[in-house]
Write a protein that holds these residues in place. Structure first.
Motif, PDB file in Angstrom:
ATOM      1  N   ALA A   1      -7.278  48.444 -20.707  1.00  0.00           N
ATOM      2  CA  ALA A   1      -8.829  47.813 -21.248  1.00  0.00           C
ATOM      3  C   ALA A   1      -8.456  46.272 -20.524  1.00  0.00           C
ATOM      4  CB  ALA A   1      -9.309  47.910 -21.912  1.00  0.00           C
TER       5      ALA A   1
ATOM      6  N   PRO B   1      -7.067  41.528  -5.722  1.00  0.00           N
ATOM      7  CA  PRO B   1      -6.763  40.356  -5.249  1.00  0.00           C
ATOM      8  C   PRO B   1      -7.009  40.239  -3.478  1.00  0.00           C
ATOM      9  CG  PRO B   1      -5.706  40.453  -7.033  1.00  0.00           C
ATOM     10  CD  PRO B   1      -6.644  41.900  -6.854  1.00  0.00           C
TER      11      PRO B   1
ATOM     12  N   GLU C   1     -15.906  50.781  -9.451  1.00  0.00           N
ATOM     13  CA  GLU C   1     -14.587  50.689  -8.216  1.00  0.00           C
ATOM     14  C   GLU C   1     -13.296  50.226  -8.402  1.00  0.00           C
ATOM     15  OE1 GLU C   1     -18.812  49.469  -5.425  1.00  0.00           O
ATOM     16  OE2 GLU C   1     -17.816  48.152  -6.631  1.00  0.00           O
TER      17      GLU C   1
ATOM     18  N   GLY D   1     -23.770  45.450 -13.588  1.00  0.00           N
ATOM     19  CA  GLY D   1     -24.288  45.626 -11.941  1.00  0.00           C
ATOM     20  C   GLY D   1     -23.677  46.544 -11.176  1.00  0.00           C
ATOM     21  N   LEU D   2     -22.752  46.732 -11.779  1.00  0.00           N
ATOM     22  CA  LEU D   2     -21.729  47.849 -10.276  1.00  0.00           C
ATOM     23  C   LEU D   2     -22.738  48.980 -10.251  1.00  0.00           C
ATOM     24  CD1 LEU D   2     -19.225  48.315  -9.610  1.00  0.00           C
ATOM     25  CD2 LEU D   2     -19.286  50.125 -10.625  1.00  0.00           C
TER      26      LEU D   2
ATOM     27  N   HIS E   1     -12.793  43.927   0.420  1.00  0.00           N
ATOM     28  CA  HIS E   1     -12.686  44.908   0.832  1.00  0.00           C
ATOM     29  C   HIS E   1     -12.312  46.080  -0.690  1.00  0.00           C
ATOM     30  CE1 HIS E   1     -14.298  44.062   4.650  1.00  0.00           C
ATOM     31  NE2 HIS E   1     -12.979  44.011   5.103  1.00  0.00           N
ATOM     32  N   VAL E   2     -13.656  46.660  -0.973  1.00  0.00           N
ATOM     33  CA  VAL E   2     -12.968  47.434  -2.458  1.00  0.00           C
ATOM     34  C   VAL E   2     -12.201  49.150  -1.610  1.00  0.00           C
ATOM     35  CG1 VAL E   2     -14.615  49.435  -3.529  1.00  0.00           C
ATOM     36  CG2 VAL E   2     -14.952  47.002  -3.343  1.00  0.00           C
TER      37      VAL E   2
ATOM     38  N   VAL F   1      -8.163  45.649 -10.099  1.00  0.00           N
ATOM     39  CA  VAL F   1      -9.133  45.700 -11.337  1.00  0.00           C
ATOM     40  C   VAL F   1      -9.712  46.886 -10.501  1.00  0.00           C
ATOM     41  CG1 VAL F   1     -10.533  44.601 -12.145  1.00  0.00           C
ATOM     42  CG2 VAL F   1      -8.462  43.374 -11.670  1.00  0.00           C
TER      43      VAL F   1
ATOM     44  N   VAL G   1      -9.666  47.187 -16.433  1.00  0.00           N
ATOM     45  CA  VAL G   1     -10.687  47.097 -16.641  1.00  0.00           C
ATOM     46  C   VAL G   1     -11.689  45.774 -17.116  1.00  0.00           C
ATOM     47  CG1 VAL G   1     -13.221  48.356 -17.092  1.00  0.00           C
ATOM     48  CG2 VAL G   1     -10.206  49.512 -17.067  1.00  0.00           C
ATOM     49  N   GLN G   2     -13.218  46.097 -15.825  1.00  0.00           N
ATOM     50  CA  GLN G   2     -13.696  45.254 -16.367  1.00  0.00           C
ATOM     51  C   GLN G   2     -15.437  45.513 -16.295  1.00  0.00           C
ATOM     52  OE1 GLN G   2     -13.022  41.408 -13.418  1.00  0.00           O
ATOM     53  NE2 GLN G   2     -15.172  41.741 -12.647  1.00  0.00           N
ATOM     54  N   LEU G   3     -15.689  45.322 -17.792  1.00  0.00           N
ATOM     55  CA  LEU G   3     -17.197  45.704 -17.847  1.00  0.00           C
ATOM     56  C   LEU G   3     -17.826  45.249 -16.571  1.00  0.00           C
ATOM     57  CD1 LEU G   3     -17.440  46.381 -21.720  1.00  0.00           C
ATOM     58  CD2 LEU G   3     -16.498  48.128 -19.280  1.00  0.00           C
ATOM     59  N   ASP G   4     -18.730  45.540 -16.224  1.00  0.00           N
ATOM     60  CA  ASP G   4     -19.718  45.550 -14.923  1.00  0.00           C
ATOM     61  C   ASP G   4     -21.231  46.141 -14.888  1.00  0.00           C
ATOM     62  OD1 ASP G   4     -20.992  44.125 -13.027  1.00  0.00           O
ATOM     63  OD2 ASP G   4     -19.341  44.543 -11.044  1.00  0.00           O
TER      64      ASP G   4
ATOM     65  N   TYR H   1     -10.993  47.289  -7.276  1.00  0.00           N
ATOM     66  CA  TYR H   1     -10.620  45.574  -6.382  1.00  0.00           C
ATOM     67  C   TYR H   1      -9.353  45.537  -6.504  1.00  0.00           C
ATOM     68  CZ  TYR H   1     -15.347  45.708  -7.807  1.00  0.00           C
ATOM     69  OH  TYR H   1     -16.465  46.464  -7.991  1.00  0.00           O
TER      70      TYR H   1
ATOM     71  N   ARG I   1      -2.298  44.517  -9.338  1.00  0.00           N
ATOM     72  CA  ARG I   1      -3.145  43.506  -9.888  1.00  0.00           C
ATOM     73  C   ARG I   1      -4.324  43.515  -9.720  1.00  0.00           C
ATOM     74  NH1 ARG I   1      -3.373  37.607  -7.281  1.00  0.00           N
ATOM     75  NH2 ARG I   1      -2.810  38.847  -5.453  1.00  0.00           N
TER      76      ARG I   1
ATOM     77  N   TYR J   1     -14.873  52.183 -23.493  1.00  0.00           N
ATOM     78  CA  TYR J   1     -13.700  50.787 -23.791  1.00  0.00           C
ATOM     79  C   TYR J   1     -13.277  50.764 -24.850  1.00  0.00           C
ATOM     80  CZ  TYR J   1     -12.588  46.157 -22.692  1.00  0.00           C
ATOM     81  OH  TYR J   1     -11.835  45.164 -22.499  1.00  0.00           O
TER      82      TYR J   1
END
Lengths: 312, 220
Positions: free
Chosen positions: A235, A261, A257, A243-244, A265-266, A154, A238-241, A259, A152, A226
Motif C-alpha cells: 500500500a 521521481p 499509472e 483524478g487519474l 514521463h509515465v 509509485v 500506491v497513491q490513490l488518485d 511514476y 522509488r 486498497y
C-alpha cells in the motif's frame, strides 16, 4: 538510396541492447516464477478485431492485403491477448496468466520526438475478478519495479468509471459530458472551470463538492482494492488518485499509472478491462499492465546518476 | 489517505523572460517570496527562493521544460499553450494577468484580406503562431496560406509578404503605428500556471498548496 529511417523509429546498438535485454530478462524471470507464461501474437491483425475492442481510431496504421482485407498494426498487446484468450481457450480452463514482450505501434504527432514503435513488457491476468485480481496484478507490478531497481517508483491508482458516472448522475448533456471528459483526461483545469460555470444544470454546491452514488461506488471499489494492497504489503507504494484518467477506451474500474521521481514521463500503466473479452465472445473479467521498456531504461539510468551524486 | 513523503528539494518553477516576467515576480512577491535576486540579476538563469527554485527561460520554452519534468511548474501565456497544444502539461490555474488578445489584423482602410479571399480563394497570413492560425481558419471554414515568421510580423502586410497577420495584441499600439487594424478577434489569452504530469502526481500536496498561494496572490 535513402539512408534514414522513419521518424519515431530507431536503431538500437549493442551497448544499449544489452541493457534493455537485461531488464527484459529480469522481468521475464519474475513473471515466469509467478506462473505467467509468455505468448506472442502477430504484429498485424485484422483491423476489425482491433477496432471492435478499441473503438475507431485504435490503430494508427492500416493497410490492405492482397485479398483486400484491412489489416492494422497493433497499438498495444492487451487487445491481441484478449482476442487470443477468447479464441484459443475455454473459460473453464482459466484463470489465464500471460506475459509478453513486444513492439507496439502508435500514431504520432509530427515533430514531437514521439515514438511510432515502442517496446512494451507486461502481463495480463484473465479470470480473477476485482479486487483480488487487481491486487495480484499490482503486486506483480510493484515487484517488477523493485526487481529492476526502481524502488522509488509509485503506482497511481484511480477508477475509470468515476467521472462518466458522476456526470451522468448530474444529468450533464452528452456533448458537454464528452468535452468535460476530454478536458479531464488532459487535466485542463482552467477549461473545466469555464465549462462547468456554463452548465445550466449544476448548482453552486455541486460545482464545488462532488458526491452521490457514483462517487460512493467508486470509493467502495477503491477501498476494497486498497485493503487488498495493504494485505499484500504494498500500500505504501500506491497513491490513490481520483483524478487519474487514461486515454485507452477499454478500461473498467481500477486503472493505474507508474511514476518515478527521476523521470518526468509515465513509465507504464494498466487496469481492469472486464468487458473487453466479452467483445470477443467470452465474458471474463481481466486486468493487466504494460511497462514501456525504453522509459524503464532511462529511469534506471537517471536513478543511478542521482544515487551516484550529481555529475558522476 | 496515504500521502507519500515528499520527494525532497524545492519545487521548481519555470518563468518566462519577457513581458510576463515582471507580473510573475509581482505575484511571487505577494505570495511571500523574496524576488530581489531575479529582479536585479539579469544574467543568472536559476534562482533559489527557498521553497521555490526559479528557472528563467524563453516564454515559448516553458511548456518544453515543464513537459520534460526539468521544471515541476511553469507560468506562460495561453497563447503559447494553444500554439503548443500537443505538449502534455497540466493547466492548473488561470492567473488572470498578462491579458492580451489573439487577433487577425490587416492594413487599416484596405480590403486586401477580403479581396484575396474573394478573388484568390485564400488569404496569405503571416504569424508567429502558425498552428493557432491554421486551427482558427479551419474552425471558421476559410482557406488561408499561413506563413511562419519569427519576429516583426507587422512588417509582412506592409511589404507584400502577406495579406494579413495573426498575432497577439496588448494595447494595439504596435498595430496602429504600422497602419494595421484588428479585423477579427480569435481569443483572449492570460497567464496560466502549468505543471508536469508526474510532478503533479508525486508532489500533489506541495503543488496544491503552491497553486493556492499563487492563485490568491495573482488575484490580490
Amino acid at each position: 538510396m535513402s539512408q534514414s529511417i522513419p521518424t519515431g523509429t530507431r536503431d538500437i546498438l549493442p551497448d544499449e541492447m544489452r541493457e534493455l535485454r537485461a531488464i527484459e530478462a529480469t522481468l521475464a524471470g519474475l513473471f515466469d516464477a509467478r506462473g505467467y507464461g509468455e505468448v506472442a501474437t502477430p504484429t498485424i491483425e485484422q483491423s476489425e478485431s482491433l477496432d471492435a475492442a478499441d473503438g475507431p481510431g485504435g490503430s494508427g496504421y492500416r493497410f490492405f492485403d492482397e485479398a483486400g482485407t484491412v489489416l492494422a498494426l497493433r497499438s498495444d498487446m492487451t487487445i491481441p491477448i484478449a482476442r487470443l484468450t477468447a479464441h484459443r481457450f475455454r473459460p473453464e480452463e482459466g484463470p489465464f496468466r500471460f506475459r509478453y514482450e513486444a513492439n507496439v505501434y502508435r500514431a504520432v504527432r509530427p515533430q514531437r520526438g514521439q515514438m511510432r514503435e515502442q517496446r512494451q513488457v507486461g502481463i495480463e491476468l484473465i479470470g480473477p475478478e476485482a479486487p483480488g485480481g487487481t491486487v495480484e496484478v499490482m503486486e506483480l507490478l510493484v515487484g517488477a519495479l523493485d526487481a529492476i531497481g526502481l524502488d522509488r517508483a509509485v503506482v497511481g491508482l484511480g477508477d475509470s468509471d468515476l467521472f462518466g458516472q458522476v456526470l451522468d448522475e448530474y444529468g450533464v448533456p452528452a456533448d458537454a459530458r464528452h468535452r468535460l471528459l476530454t478536458r479531464l483526461a488532459a487535466h485542463d483545469l482552467v477549461a473545466i472551470e469555464e465549462e462547468v460555470a456554463e452548465l445550466p444544470g449544476l448548482a453552486d454546491e455541486q460545482r464545488r463538492a462532488i458526491g452521490g452514488d457514483a462517487l460512493a461506488r467508486a470509493s467502495r471499489r477503491l477501498a476494497d482494492t486498497y485493503e487488498g494492497l495493504e494485505g499484500a504489503g504494498i500500500a505504501d507504494r500506491v497513491q490513490l488518485d481520483l483524478g487519474l484518467l487514461r486515454e485507452l477506451g477499454y478500461y473498467t474500474g481500477a486503472m493505474f499509472e507508474v511514476y518515478d521521481p527521476a523521470l518526468g514521463h509515465v513509465l507504464g500503466g494498466g487496469g481492469r478491462y472486464d468487458s473487453l473479452l466479452g467483445r470477443f465472445g467470452r465474458d471474463m473479467p481481466a486486468a493487466g499492465f504494460a511497462l514501456y521498456l525504453e522509459r524503464l531504461h532511462i529511469a534506471q539510468a537517471e536513478e543511478e546518476r542521482l544515487a551516484g551524486g550529481d555529475g558522476s | 489517505v496515504n500521502a507519500r513523503p515528499d520527494q525532497g528539494g524545492a519545487l521548481s518553477l519555470a518563468l518566462p523572460r519577457g513581458s510576463l516576467f515582471g507580473p510573475c515576480l509581482d505575484t511571487l512577491d505577494r505570495a511571500g517570496f523574496d524576488t530581489s535576486e531575479p529582479r536585479s540579476d539579469s544574467r543568472a538563469l536559476i534562482f533559489d527562493l527557498g521553497e521555490l527554485t526559479i528557472v528563467t527561460v524563453r516564454p515559448s520554452d516553458v511548456p518544453t521544460y515543464v513537459e520534460a519534468g526539468a521544471a515541476d511548474l511553469g507560468i506562460t501565456g495561453k497563447d503559447v499553450l494553444v500554439e503548443q497544444a500537443d505538449r502534455t502539461v497540466y493547466e492548473l490555474a488561470d492567473l488572470g494577468f498578462g491579458r492580451c488578445r489573439m487577433v487577425l489584423a490587416a492594413r487599416e482602410g484596405s480590403d486586401q484580406l477580403g479581396e484575396a479571399e474573394r478573388r484568390l480563394g485564400s488569404m496569405r497570413i503571416a504569424t508567429k503562431y502558425p498552428r493557432t492560425a491554421n486551427a482558427y481558419f479551419e474552425r471558421v471554414g476559410r482557406q488561408a496560406e499561413v506563413v511562419e515568421v519569427k519576429g516583426s510580423v507587422e512588417l509582412a502586410p506592409l511589404v507584400g509578404l502577406a495579406d494579413g497577420i495573426v498575432d497577439i495584441v496588448d494595447t494595439g499600439r504596435t498595430l496602429a503605428e504600422n497602419g494595421l487594424a484588428v479585423v477579427e478577434e480569435i481569443g483572449v489569452c492570460t497567464a496560466r500556471l502549468v505543471s508536469n504530469r508526474v510532478a503533479h502526481k508525486l508532489r500533489v500536496a506541495e503543488i496544491d498548496r503552491m497553486v493556492g498561494r499563487l492563485r490568491e496572490a495573482a488575484r490580490g
